[in-house]
Design a protein around this motif. Structure first.
Motif, PDB file in Angstrom:
ATOM      1  N   LEU A  94     -46.443  70.419  49.681  1.00  8.12           N
ATOM      2  CA  LEU A  94     -46.546  69.201  48.882  1.00  8.12           C
ATOM      3  C   LEU A  94     -47.978  68.929  48.457  1.00  8.12           C
ATOM      4  N   THR A  95     -48.912  69.580  49.120  1.00  9.76           N
ATOM      5  CA  THR A  95     -50.328  69.510  48.770  1.00  9.76           C
ATOM      6  C   THR A  95     -50.882  70.923  48.919  1.00  9.76           C
ATOM      7  N   ASP A  96     -52.087  71.159  48.456  1.00 11.70           N
ATOM      8  CA  ASP A  96     -52.729  72.430  48.779  1.00 11.70           C
ATOM      9  C   ASP A  96     -52.771  72.508  50.303  1.00 11.70           C
ATOM     10  N   THR A  97     -52.369  73.642  50.839  1.00  9.88           N
ATOM     11  CA  THR A  97     -52.128  73.747  52.275  1.00  9.88           C
ATOM     12  C   THR A  97     -52.773  75.003  52.850  1.00  9.88           C
ATOM     13  N   LYS A  98     -53.418  74.828  54.016  1.00 12.72           N
ATOM     14  CA  LYS A  98     -53.996  75.954  54.757  1.00 12.72           C
ATOM     15  C   LYS A  98     -53.161  76.171  56.017  1.00 12.72           C
ATOM     16  N   LEU A  99     -52.755  77.420  56.225  1.00 17.35           N
ATOM     17  CA  LEU A  99     -51.859  77.748  57.326  1.00 17.35           C
ATOM     18  C   LEU A  99     -52.419  78.832  58.233  1.00 17.35           C
ATOM     19  N   GLN A 100     -52.072  78.745  59.502  1.00 15.07           N
ATOM     20  CA  GLN A 100     -52.216  79.849  60.433  1.00 15.07           C
ATOM     21  C   GLN A 100     -50.797  80.382  60.636  1.00 15.07           C
ATOM     22  N   VAL A 101     -50.648  81.690  60.567  1.00 26.69           N
ATOM     23  CA  VAL A 101     -49.320  82.299  60.570  1.00 26.69           C
ATOM     24  C   VAL A 101     -49.158  83.215  61.774  1.00 26.69           C
ATOM     25  N   LEU A 102     -48.025  83.068  62.442  1.00 27.78           N
ATOM     26  CA  LEU A 102     -47.667  83.927  63.559  1.00 27.78           C
ATOM     27  C   LEU A 102     -46.307  84.533  63.217  1.00 27.78           C
ATOM     28  N   ASN A 103     -46.284  85.847  62.964  1.00 26.09           N
ATOM     29  CA  ASN A 103     -45.006  86.461  62.594  1.00 26.09           C
ATOM     30  C   ASN A 103     -44.209  86.831  63.856  1.00 26.09           C
ATOM     31  N   ARG A 104     -42.964  87.214  63.640  1.00 26.00           N
ATOM     32  CA  ARG A 104     -42.042  87.514  64.739  1.00 26.00           C
ATOM     33  C   ARG A 104     -42.606  88.575  65.683  1.00 26.00           C
ATOM     34  N   LYS A 105     -43.143  89.666  65.138  1.00 24.39           N
ATOM     35  CA  LYS A 105     -43.673  90.744  65.987  1.00 24.39           C
ATOM     36  C   LYS A 105     -44.840  90.260  66.832  1.00 24.39           C
ATOM     37  N   ALA A 106     -45.704  89.423  66.239  1.00 24.20           N
ATOM     38  CA  ALA A 106     -46.835  88.879  66.983  1.00 24.20           C
ATOM     39  C   ALA A 106     -46.347  87.982  68.119  1.00 24.20           C
ATOM     40  N   LEU A 107     -45.350  87.158  67.837  1.00 22.76           N
ATOM     41  CA  LEU A 107     -44.813  86.278  68.864  1.00 22.76           C
ATOM     42  C   LEU A 107     -44.184  87.090  70.004  1.00 22.76           C
ATOM     43  N   GLU A 108     -43.478  88.147  69.664  1.00 24.15           N
ATOM     44  CA  GLU A 108     -42.885  89.004  70.698  1.00 24.15           C
ATOM     45  C   GLU A 108     -43.964  89.657  71.556  1.00 24.15           C
ATOM     46  N   LYS A 109     -45.093  90.049  70.941  1.00 22.89           N
ATOM     47  CA  LYS A 109     -46.212  90.598  71.715  1.00 22.89           C
ATOM     48  C   LYS A 109     -46.742  89.571  72.700  1.00 22.89           C
ATOM     49  N   LEU A 110     -46.862  88.324  72.234  1.00 21.10           N
ATOM     50  CA  LEU A 110     -47.343  87.270  73.131  1.00 21.10           C
ATOM     51  C   LEU A 110     -46.380  87.072  74.298  1.00 21.10           C
ATOM     52  N   TYR A 111     -45.097  87.045  74.024  1.00 22.50           N
ATOM     53  CA  TYR A 111     -44.112  86.867  75.088  1.00 22.50           C
ATOM     54  C   TYR A 111     -44.209  87.980  76.128  1.00 22.50           C
ATOM     55  N   LYS A 112     -44.515  89.184  75.698  1.00 25.69           N
ATOM     56  CA  LYS A 112     -44.627  90.313  76.620  1.00 25.69           C
ATOM     57  C   LYS A 112     -45.881  90.227  77.490  1.00 25.69           C
ATOM     58  N   LEU A 113     -46.839  89.390  77.089  1.00 27.46           N
ATOM     59  CA  LEU A 113     -48.075  89.249  77.851  1.00 27.46           C
ATOM     60  C   LEU A 113     -47.892  88.429  79.126  1.00 27.46           C
ATOM     61  N   GLY A 114     -46.772  87.706  79.233  1.00 29.00           N
ATOM     62  CA  GLY A 114     -46.545  87.026  80.491  1.00 29.00           C
ATOM     63  C   GLY A 114     -45.918  85.658  80.398  1.00 29.00           C
ATOM     64  N   PHE A 115     -45.801  85.088  81.567  1.00 28.09           N
ATOM     65  CA  PHE A 115     -45.090  83.836  81.761  1.00 28.09           C
ATOM     66  C   PHE A 115     -45.656  82.692  80.928  1.00 28.09           C
ATOM     67  N   ASN A 116     -46.984  82.540  80.881  1.00 30.57           N
ATOM     68  CA  ASN A 116     -47.568  81.411  80.148  1.00 30.57           C
ATOM     69  C   ASN A 116     -47.121  81.385  78.694  1.00 30.57           C
ATOM     70  N   TRP A 117     -47.069  82.540  78.057  1.00 30.42           N
ATOM     71  CA  TRP A 117     -46.642  82.591  76.654  1.00 30.42           C
ATOM     72  C   TRP A 117     -45.143  82.313  76.534  1.00 30.42           C
ATOM     73  N   GLN A 118     -44.362  82.831  77.445  1.00 32.65           N
ATOM     74  CA  GLN A 118     -42.919  82.564  77.426  1.00 32.65           C
ATOM     75  C   GLN A 118     -42.649  81.076  77.646  1.00 32.65           C
ATOM     76  N   GLU A 119     -43.372  80.498  78.578  1.00 34.75           N
ATOM     77  CA  GLU A 119     -43.211  79.067  78.881  1.00 34.75           C
ATOM     78  C   GLU A 119     -43.619  78.215  77.679  1.00 34.75           C
ATOM     79  N   THR A 120     -44.669  78.604  76.994  1.00 38.90           N
ATOM     80  CA  THR A 120     -45.106  77.877  75.805  1.00 38.90           C
ATOM     81  C   THR A 120     -44.053  77.950  74.708  1.00 38.90           C
ATOM     82  N   GLY A 121     -43.484  79.123  74.508  1.00 38.77           N
ATOM     83  CA  GLY A 121     -42.405  79.271  73.531  1.00 38.77           C
ATOM     84  C   GLY A 121     -41.218  78.392  73.862  1.00 38.77           C
ATOM     85  N   ARG A 122     -40.869  78.343  75.126  1.00 38.58           N
ATOM     86  CA  ARG A 122     -39.751  77.489  75.567  1.00 38.58           C
ATOM     87  C   ARG A 122     -40.065  76.025  75.309  1.00 38.58           C
TER      88      ARG A 122
END
Length: 186
Positions: A94-122
């Motif tokens: 709706l306005t000029d917008t700046k984004l940080q993007v996390l794609n599916r593969k990146a998110l899966e890599k984070l989940y594989k790094l351990g509990f803290n990332w899985q807990e954050t996703g939950r």
């Protein structure tokens, strides 16, 4: 994005540094689409600056706004992201917008790094569920005026940036009714 993750889970600097290689950046011009209906959503975005809206087109051909996301919030077609099925909505800047993007593969890599990332996703998933539940309940319990007051209280600085027809659609009222409500609230 890092500060939001840190507020949800107590990450070490080393754990947060994993994001540096996984996050990409994107800008959208006002009116540009991030996602279109029937496209599979493969990324979650964090809004550094700007406003996004999610909308669908109903059986009459009317655009129905179902969600806004503001600075320091996440946005995606979450159902599409989770199921890997085609999205039922569009996401537009709706306005000029700046984004940080996390794609599916990146998110899966984070989940594989351990509990803290899985807990954050939950926890982020739970937050999205609760927000959706509150929105659904608001349509059953609150008037359009009450929904407007709630939005005004929580996102006052953005309301002037949202075109009236989108705001009215989001609130489930006509633009004319919204004009009357705005006069009464201000």
């Amino acid at each position: 994005m890092k500060s939001v993750f840190q507020s949800i889970q107590n990450f070490s600097a080393g754990e947060l540094s994993h994001l540096d290689d996984l996050i990409t950046f994107r800008t959208l011009k006002k009116g540009e689409l991030l996602l279109t209906e029937n496209q599979i959503c493969n990324e979650i975005v964090f809004i550094e600056k700007g406003i996004l809206r999610s909308f669908f087109v109903n059986h009459k051909g009317d655009e129905i706004t179902n969600c806004f996301a503001f600075e320091n919030e996440f946005m995606a077609s979450f159902a599409s992201f989770i199921t890997e099925e085609k999205a039922e909505e569009n996401i537009q800047a709706l306005t000029d917008t700046k984004l940080q993007v996390l794609n599916r593969k990146a998110l899966e890599k984070l989940y594989k790094l351990g509990f803290n990332w899985q807990e954050t996703g939950r926890k982020l998933t739970e937050i999205e569920f609760v927000n959706l539940h509150k929105r659904m309940i608001s349509f059953q319990k609150l008037s359009g005026a009450e929904r407007y007051r709630e939005l005004y209280q929580n996102h006052q600085k953005y309301i002037q940036l949202i075109p009236l027809q989108y705001l009215a659609s989001y609130l489930g009222i006509t633009p004319r009714h919204l004009s009357r409500i705005r006069k009464a609230v201000l």
